[in-house]
Motif scaffolding. Structure first.
Motif, PDB file in Angstrom:
ATOM      1  N   ARG A   1      -0.283  13.826 -12.332  1.00 55.35           N
ATOM      2  CA  ARG A   1       0.352  12.612 -11.813  1.00 55.35           C
ATOM      3  C   ARG A   1       0.362  12.634 -10.281  1.00 55.35           C
ATOM      4  N   GLN A   2      -0.798  12.876  -9.711  1.00 52.46           N
ATOM      5  CA  GLN A   2      -0.952  12.969  -8.266  1.00 52.46           C
ATOM      6  C   GLN A   2      -0.720  11.613  -7.603  1.00 52.46           C
ATOM      7  N   LEU A   3      -0.145  11.662  -6.398  1.00 47.58           N
ATOM      8  CA  LEU A   3       0.082  10.432  -5.646  1.00 47.58           C
ATOM      9  C   LEU A   3      -1.238   9.874  -5.130  1.00 47.58           C
ATOM     10  N   GLY A   4      -1.330   8.564  -5.075  1.00 50.17           N
ATOM     11  CA  GLY A   4      -2.541   7.931  -4.553  1.00 50.17           C
ATOM     12  C   GLY A   4      -2.782   6.588  -5.200  1.00 50.17           C
TER      13      GLY A   4
ATOM     14  N   LEU B   1       0.827  -1.205   0.000  1.00 50.41           N
ATOM     15  CA  LEU B   1       0.000   0.000   0.000  1.00 50.41           C
ATOM     16  C   LEU B   1       0.861   1.256   0.000  1.00 50.41           C
ATOM     17  N   LEU B   2       1.919   1.243   0.789  1.00 47.69           N
ATOM     18  CA  LEU B   2       2.851   2.374   0.798  1.00 47.69           C
ATOM     19  C   LEU B   2       3.459   2.590  -0.577  1.00 47.69           C
ATOM     20  N   THR B   3       3.900   1.518  -1.195  1.00 49.93           N
ATOM     21  CA  THR B   3       4.543   1.606  -2.508  1.00 49.93           C
ATOM     22  C   THR B   3       3.576   2.153  -3.555  1.00 49.93           C
ATOM     23  N   LEU B   4       2.370   1.598  -3.606  1.00 49.47           N
ATOM     24  CA  LEU B   4       1.391   2.037  -4.600  1.00 49.47           C
ATOM     25  C   LEU B   4       0.978   3.491  -4.374  1.00 49.47           C
ATOM     26  N   SER B   5       0.858   3.882  -3.103  1.00 45.87           N
ATOM     27  CA  SER B   5       0.418   5.248  -2.793  1.00 45.87           C
ATOM     28  C   SER B   5       1.467   6.288  -3.146  1.00 45.87           C
ATOM     29  N   TRP B   6       2.739   5.915  -3.052  1.00 48.20           N
ATOM     30  CA  TRP B   6       3.800   6.884  -3.291  1.00 48.20           C
ATOM     31  C   TRP B   6       4.313   6.885  -4.730  1.00 48.20           C
ATOM     32  N   LEU B   7       3.908   5.893  -5.517  1.00 44.39           N
ATOM     33  CA  LEU B   7       4.326   5.886  -6.918  1.00 44.39           C
ATOM     34  C   LEU B   7       3.442   6.836  -7.717  1.00 44.39           C
ATOM     35  N   PRO B   8       4.037   7.776  -8.464  1.00 39.82           N
ATOM     36  CA  PRO B   8       3.212   8.654  -9.305  1.00 39.82           C
ATOM     37  C   PRO B   8       2.426   7.815 -10.307  1.00 39.82           C
ATOM     38  N   ASN B   9       1.153   8.120 -10.430  1.00 43.19           N
ATOM     39  CA  ASN B   9       0.328   7.383 -11.382  1.00 43.19           C
ATOM     40  C   ASN B   9      -0.513   8.366 -12.188  1.00 43.19           C
ATOM     41  N   HIS B  10      -1.419   7.851 -12.959  1.00 38.30           N
ATOM     42  CA  HIS B  10      -2.208   8.702 -13.845  1.00 38.30           C
ATOM     43  C   HIS B  10      -3.593   8.971 -13.263  1.00 38.30           C
ATOM     44  N   LEU B  11      -3.624   9.358 -11.979  1.00 36.05           N
ATOM     45  CA  LEU B  11      -4.899   9.746 -11.402  1.00 36.05           C
ATOM     46  C   LEU B  11      -5.445  10.967 -12.131  1.00 36.05           C
TER      47      LEU B  11
ATOM     48  N   ILE C   1     -13.869   1.903  -7.536  1.00 34.52           N
ATOM     49  CA  ILE C   1     -15.045   2.755  -7.734  1.00 34.52           C
ATOM     50  C   ILE C   1     -14.628   4.188  -8.033  1.00 34.52           C
ATOM     51  N   ALA C   2     -13.696   4.711  -7.262  1.00 34.92           N
ATOM     52  CA  ALA C   2     -13.218   6.087  -7.444  1.00 34.92           C
ATOM     53  C   ALA C   2     -11.766   6.150  -6.991  1.00 34.92           C
ATOM     54  N   THR C   3     -10.899   6.678  -7.831  1.00 35.09           N
ATOM     55  CA  THR C   3      -9.491   6.753  -7.477  1.00 35.09           C
ATOM     56  C   THR C   3      -9.312   7.531  -6.172  1.00 35.09           C
ATOM     57  N   VAL C   4      -8.340   7.126  -5.368  1.00 33.83           N
ATOM     58  CA  VAL C   4      -8.146   7.699  -4.033  1.00 33.83           C
ATOM     59  C   VAL C   4      -6.823   8.461  -3.992  1.00 33.83           C
ATOM     60  N   PRO C   5      -6.848   9.787  -4.199  1.00 34.32           N
ATOM     61  CA  PRO C   5      -5.618  10.573  -4.084  1.00 34.32           C
ATOM     62  C   PRO C   5      -5.078  10.527  -2.657  1.00 34.32           C
ATOM     63  N   LEU C   6      -3.770  10.620  -2.518  1.00 44.03           N
ATOM     64  CA  LEU C   6      -3.150  10.623  -1.196  1.00 44.03           C
ATOM     65  C   LEU C   6      -3.339  12.010  -0.578  1.00 44.03           C
ATOM     66  N   PRO C   7      -4.134  12.114   0.502  1.00 41.18           N
ATOM     67  CA  PRO C   7      -4.402  13.439   1.081  1.00 41.18           C
ATOM     68  C   PRO C   7      -3.212  13.987   1.834  1.00 41.18           C
ATOM     69  N   GLY C   8      -3.283  15.251   2.204  1.00 43.81           N
ATOM     70  CA  GLY C   8      -2.218  15.861   2.986  1.00 43.81           C
ATOM     71  C   GLY C   8      -2.052  15.137   4.312  1.00 43.81           C
ATOM     72  N   GLY C   9      -0.839  14.847   4.677  1.00 45.72           N
ATOM     73  CA  GLY C   9      -0.584  14.083   5.889  1.00 45.72           C
ATOM     74  C   GLY C   9      -0.729  12.591   5.695  1.00 45.72           C
ATOM     75  N   GLY C  10      -1.131  12.172   4.487  1.00 42.76           N
ATOM     76  CA  GLY C  10      -1.313  10.754   4.209  1.00 42.76           C
ATOM     77  C   GLY C  10      -0.058   9.916   4.378  1.00 42.76           C
ATOM     78  N   PRO C  11       1.105  10.379   3.849  1.00 39.36           N
ATOM     79  CA  PRO C  11       2.329   9.582   4.009  1.00 39.36           C
ATOM     80  C   PRO C  11       2.680   9.307   5.471  1.00 39.36           C
ATOM     81  N   LEU C  12       2.491  10.305   6.342  1.00 33.12           N
ATOM     82  CA  LEU C  12       2.789  10.116   7.759  1.00 33.12           C
ATOM     83  C   LEU C  12       1.861   9.080   8.379  1.00 33.12           C
ATOM     84  N   ILE C  13       0.586   9.121   8.011  1.00 35.15           N
ATOM     85  CA  ILE C  13      -0.381   8.167   8.555  1.00 35.15           C
ATOM     86  C   ILE C  13      -0.046   6.756   8.088  1.00 35.15           C
ATOM     87  N   LEU C  14       0.346   6.614   6.820  1.00 35.83           N
ATOM     88  CA  LEU C  14       0.735   5.290   6.317  1.00 35.83           C
ATOM     89  C   LEU C  14       1.973   4.776   7.048  1.00 35.83           C
TER      90      LEU C  14
END
Length: 337
Positions: A133-136, A119-129, A276-289
């Motif tokens: 190229r937002q993280l999430g 989950l950490l890896t997928l969330s931090w890899l830039p993708n085509h949201l 269902i809906a792409t989930v962008p990584l919100p602010g503070g998300g990396p710390l929570i992960l």
């Protein structure tokens, strides 16, 4: 307190009550149908009963994804994982030291750690949201997460065919949980499943509307509301199940419930909502992960010390770490508004 906030809180509380009732009906009906089909009690205990406590979270997060409240979904899933380990397992160990089965340490705990790292890896890899190229988590990431869950489910079903691989104590306790439920008629079981699904759908929508409305009224982010209030409310089934298990002397079930629930939450629920809906990584998300990773890693030394038992002082430590992190998150959220 404004009328808007009161209305939102009322909707949220009502939604949570419906979610809990719906989840209970669904699990009992599904267990009865599985028994009627001749499914072994151990298989039911390791799958339907173990994952059934996460039904309210699944319903609420599907509703949130359909409503576009992806920050609420992210906060709820990561918050539920922290609540399961810090609050549920911690309080269970305070009530009675929790025995850890060696099979759990060999199989489920490594799967949970691998899930968090994935989950950490997928969330931090830039993708085509989007074009930035937002993280999430993208829909493709969601498919991967659900696929990993199905693989884990196959592994569980294979283990259930060989009780020796599950562990004698855990196999006995999981079987007893199922056999304690009365065997219902086909008709009543079907009605309970359908009724449970209906309550889950309605409760999920009410909970999502109430949570987002309360966040807006308080000036807090949906992520923070999901991380704290919503995650505690939707984790009540795991808390009740674990506390009842340790009071009956089935302390090994508490650890299994927490680990299984976290795997279900992070792989299946978060994966499904991402589809269902792409989930962008919100602010503070990396710390929570990273906090989820830290709490998961702590389980390994706690599990193997003191004769493979999580003791009362260790339970208090988990609760203290949980309260400290959540308190800090609330303080940051309130002071930044």
């Amino acid at each position: 307190m404004s009328s808007e906030l009161l209305t939102s809180l009322g909707l949220f509380v009502g939604g949570v009550v419906l979610l809990l009732l719906g989840g209970d009906l669904l699990v009992k009906g599904a267990v009865a149908l599985a028994e009627r089909h001749g499914v072994p009690a151990l298989t039911i205990g390791l799958t339907l009963v173990a994952f059934g406590t996460s039904a309210p979270e699944l319903a609420l997060n599907v509703a949130a994804a359909l409503g576009g409240s992806t920050a609420l979904t992210f906060g709820n899933m990561t918050g539920s994982s922290l609540t399961n380990i810090g609050l549920v397992l911690g309080l269970a160990a305070v009530v009675r030291p929790v025995k850890v089965q060696s099979s759990l340490l060999r199989r489920e705990l490594p799967v949970l750690l691998g899930t968090v790292v994935l989950l950490l890896t997928l969330s931090w890899l830039p993708n085509h949201l989007d074009s930035r190229r937002q993280l999430g988590l993208s829909r493709l990431d969601g498919v991967l997460l659900v696929g990993c869950f199905l693989g884990f489910l196959v592994m569980l079903l294979r283990a259930a065919k060989q009780p020796s691989k599950v562990g004698a104590a855990l196999a006995s306790d999981a079987t007893e949980v199922v056999r304690r439920e009365p065997l219902l008629s086909w008709r009543l079981a079907v009605v309970m499943v359908l009724g449970g699904l209906a309550l889950l759908g309605l409760g999920g929508k009410l909970g999502e509307v109430g949570a987002t409305g309360a966040a807006q009224a308080l000036g807090l982010s949906e992520q923070l509301i999901g991380l704290t209030v919503v995650s505690i409310a939707t984790t009540l089934p795991e808390l009740i199940t674990s506390l009842m298990a340790v009071r009956r002397g089935q302390s090994d079930m508490a650890m299994g419930n927490v680990v299984g629930s976290n795997i279900f939450n992070l792989l299946f629920i978060l994966g499904t909502t991402s589809i269902i809906a792409t989930v962008p990584l919100p602010g503070g998300g990396p710390l929570i992960l990273m906090a989820v990773l830290g709490f998961t890693l702590v389980l390994f030394p706690l599990s193997i010390t003191f004769d493979w038992t999580i003791t009362r002082p260790e339970g208090l430590l988990l609760v203290a770490l949980y309260l400290a992190f959540m308190g800090w998150q609330l303080w940051v959220g309130l002071t930044s508004t």
